[in-house]
Design an enzyme around this catalytic site. Structure first.
Site, short mmCIF file in Angstrom:
data_model
loop_
_atom_site.label_atom_id
_atom_site.label_comp_id
_atom_site.label_asym_id
_atom_site.label_seq_id
_atom_site.Cartn_x
_atom_site.Cartn_y
_atom_site.Cartn_z
N HIS A 102 0.87 -1.18 0.00
CA HIS A 102 0.00 0.00 0.00
C HIS A 102 0.91 1.23 0.00
CE1 HIS A 102 -2.77 2.96 1.86
NE2 HIS A 102 -3.77 2.15 1.55
N ASP A 145 3.12 -4.50 8.13
CA ASP A 145 1.95 -3.65 7.97
C ASP A 145 0.72 -4.56 8.08
OD1 ASP A 145 -0.20 -2.20 7.12
OD2 ASP A 145 0.63 -1.67 5.16
N GLN A 170 -4.45 -4.64 6.96
CA GLN A 170 -5.45 -5.45 6.30
C GLN A 170 -5.62 -6.81 6.97
OE1 GLN A 170 -8.35 -5.01 4.27
NE2 GLN A 170 -6.81 -3.50 3.68
N LYS A 191 -10.30 -0.50 10.67
CA LYS A 191 -10.44 -1.72 9.88
C LYS A 191 -10.72 -2.93 10.78
CE LYS A 191 -7.93 -0.70 5.63
NZ LYS A 191 -7.43 0.66 5.61
N CYS A 198 -4.95 2.70 -3.49
CA CYS A 198 -3.69 3.20 -2.90
C CYS A 198 -2.55 2.21 -3.14
CB CYS A 198 -3.84 3.50 -1.41
SG CYS A 198 -4.86 4.93 -1.09
#
Lengths: 407, 150
Positions: A124, A201, A204, A227, A365
């Site tokens: 991302h 990261d 998600q 999220k 993104c």
């Protein structure tokens, strides 16, 4: 296994009863942001109605109550990702700020001209741009590990990028544009044999699977609250205590200091060293409520249910002529990115919206991912624990109909 | 099934999307400007052939959604044989129509372009319709650099 209680879960999310353009909402934009259960919404309004005050150092009752709730949420986050210590849980605005924090503190202290940072081709923008900015400032070099056409990291090529100049590996746990889940345990073990720290990261991944930072042995793990069925405006930066102790502070201000004089200030200990100013108190408490709610359902059960949803959606999508799935990694989370022959994703998005179906159309993104696949954009349906097979049927019927209309 | 969208996706738009008019490179163009919508990735190159201040031919290349493709296709038809001033005036009227700035616009004034009036109800899609015209505006002002809707 007992049946996953999806109807009970749906009843906990008031927005799912909304009508959009006079049709029942089918919300499939969860990779962008998830909806909120009553438990989260109520925790915030209850806090503002009964307990609100600024936190830390206040001697009055409300300040103590607010502080207790805020710090209790920190311990909930700690437990949720199985961190060893609450000192390792830093509240920030979101995954983006968390990565910028690591780049501007750990990065500036440890990364110099000629050093290398390794990321992957499926990041991302939030795990690309902060490192590019750091490289511009320091003269370090950004290296990108490639992926194959299924959207899987090409592991030997990733491994070949690691060398004595590599000072950090920053990798997405699960790709927001493709759904690919990276072999993060293997990545961390490989990097650690060369003494290279690893940032994951997790923006998600976090709502879709159990995450255990001690088992992974990652050095940093970042994610956003919104999220994870929690409020927007709050996120988490986990870092190993020894690394955090050695890092310089991020922003200066109140709450992050021990003493201040005009000659010199000394900094607070962890975790407050990285939390300058009044934080998003109610949002942190709301995130704690989201975690309580998820713990009752169980992340393993959620992962199992969503895997079935994705398998069903993938099977159905493959039966639609002219539909191409973008991202077919073997290890994949509940995201279905696709294109339709001769129909632009924005037209798909508008047409599905008229049927009450919320998907995302665009570059997500992740412009380098779009470039890799040679498309300007994709349509993306992303699933959450409250989605159903019936909703996937509505989506597929909508896609079939819009293909007919476009002719 | 898509009754609600009939104002946005009129048959004329589907037609121009399927069979865009003037969709070709113009080797002897006097003006050539690129337009880009970074939000959705729509890209187009607009070519103009001029005779004094009159547009005698217009064509384009590029890829985009149905709204943007139909908009640029319709535009290349309607601006032919218009003077620069007439084309600029049309741009202003079109812009006011699609952004909903002027609800009293006489749709006859924009001719065929009236089929794009529906975008004013879809704020997220207005830029799809106006990209072509911003690119034309730059071409008429003889700007060389690419146009972005951002």
């Amino acid at each position: 296994m007992t049946t996953f209680p999806v109807e009970r879960i749906r009843a906990d999310f008031p927005i799912l009863a909304e009508k959009i353009r006079n049709k029942p909402l089918v919300y499939l934009d969860n990779a962008a942001s998830c909806q909120k259960p009553n438990a989260v919404i109520d925790s915030i309004s209850e806090f503002y109605r009964h307990d609100y005050a600024n936190i830390h150092r206040g001697v009055h009752t409300l300040s103590v109550r607010a502080t207790d709730k805020y710090e209790a949420a920190r311990d909930k986050v700690r437990g949720f990702i199985n961190a060893a210590n609450t000192k390792e849980i830093i509240f920030v605005r979101g995954a983006t700020e968390a990565i910028n924090l690591v780049a501007q503190t750990f990065g500036k202290a440890n990364i110099k001209a000629g050093d290398e940072i390794v990321i992957t081709a499926m990041e991302h923008h939030s795990n690309i741009v902060p490192w590019q900015m750091l490289c511009e400032e320091t003269g370090a070099v950004l290296k990108v590990a490639p992926m194959n056409v299924q959207g899987e990291l090409i592991y030997p090529k990733f491994e070949a990028l690691l060398n004595t100049k590599t000072k950090l590996v920053a990798v997405v746990h699960m790709s927001n544009a493709l759904g690919s889940i990276n072999p993060v345990k293997q990545i961390i073990d490989t990097a650690h044999t060369k003494n290279i720290p690893v940032l994951l990261d997790g923006a998600q991944a976090i709502p879709h699977m159990p995450v255990d930072v001690q088992e992974l042995d990652c050095d940093f793990y970042v994610f956003s609250g919104h999220k994870l069925y929690g409020p927007s405006g709050v996120g988490v930066m986990y870092g190993k205590q020894a690394l955090l102790e050695a890092m310089p502070p991020y922003q200066g201000g109140g709450d992050m200091i021990r003493t201040v004089s005009f000659e010199k200030s000394t900094y607070a200990g962890l975790p407050h060293k990285f939390e300058a100013g009044t934080p998003a108190i109610a949002e942190v408490i709301g995130l704690g409520a989201a975690i309580d709610y998820l713990n009752e359902i169980g992340m393993a059960a959620i992962a199992e249910y969503e895997a079935k949803l994705l398998a069903y959606a993938t099977d159905q999508a493959k039966q639609i002529k002219g539909l191409k799935i973008i991202g077919e990694a073997h290890e994949k989370g509940a995201i279905l990115s696709f294109t339709l022959d001769h129909i632009h994703p924005h037209d798909i998005g508008t047409m599905l919206d008229s049927l009450g179906i919320a998907i995302r159309a665009g570059h997500h993104c992740a412009m380098p991912v779009m470039e890799f696949y040679g498309v300007p954009a994709t349509a993306r349906a992303s699933f959450a624990m409250y989605n159903t097979k019936e909703e996937i049927d509505v989506l597929m019927q909508g896609i079939t109909s819009l293909i007919e209309v476009f002719g | 099934m898509f009754e609600d969208l009939r104002d946005l996706y009129q048959e004329v738009i589907f037609d121009h999307n399927r069979n865009p008019r003037n969709f070709r490179v113009m080797d002897d163009a006097d003006r050539k400007v690129e337009g880009f919508n970074p939000l959705c990735g729509d890209r187009l190159t607009l070519y103009l052939k001029m005779d004094g201040d009159k547009i005698i031919d217009a064509s384009f290349q590029g890829s985009g959604c149905a709204i943007s493709t139909a908009s640029v296709s319709l535009m290349t038809e309607i601006i032919k044989d218009k003077t620069e001033a007439e084309a600029e005036a049309l741009f202003k009227t079109f812009h006011d129509m699609t952004t909903g700035k002027d609800e009293n616009i006489q749709l006859e004034a924009v001719g065929k372009l009236a089929v794009l009036a529906g975008v004013r109800e879809y704020p997220a899609r207005v830029k799809c319709a106006t990209l072509a015209w911003h690119t034309l505006d730059a071409a008429l002002k003889n700007q060389q650099q690419a146009v972005s809707t951002e």
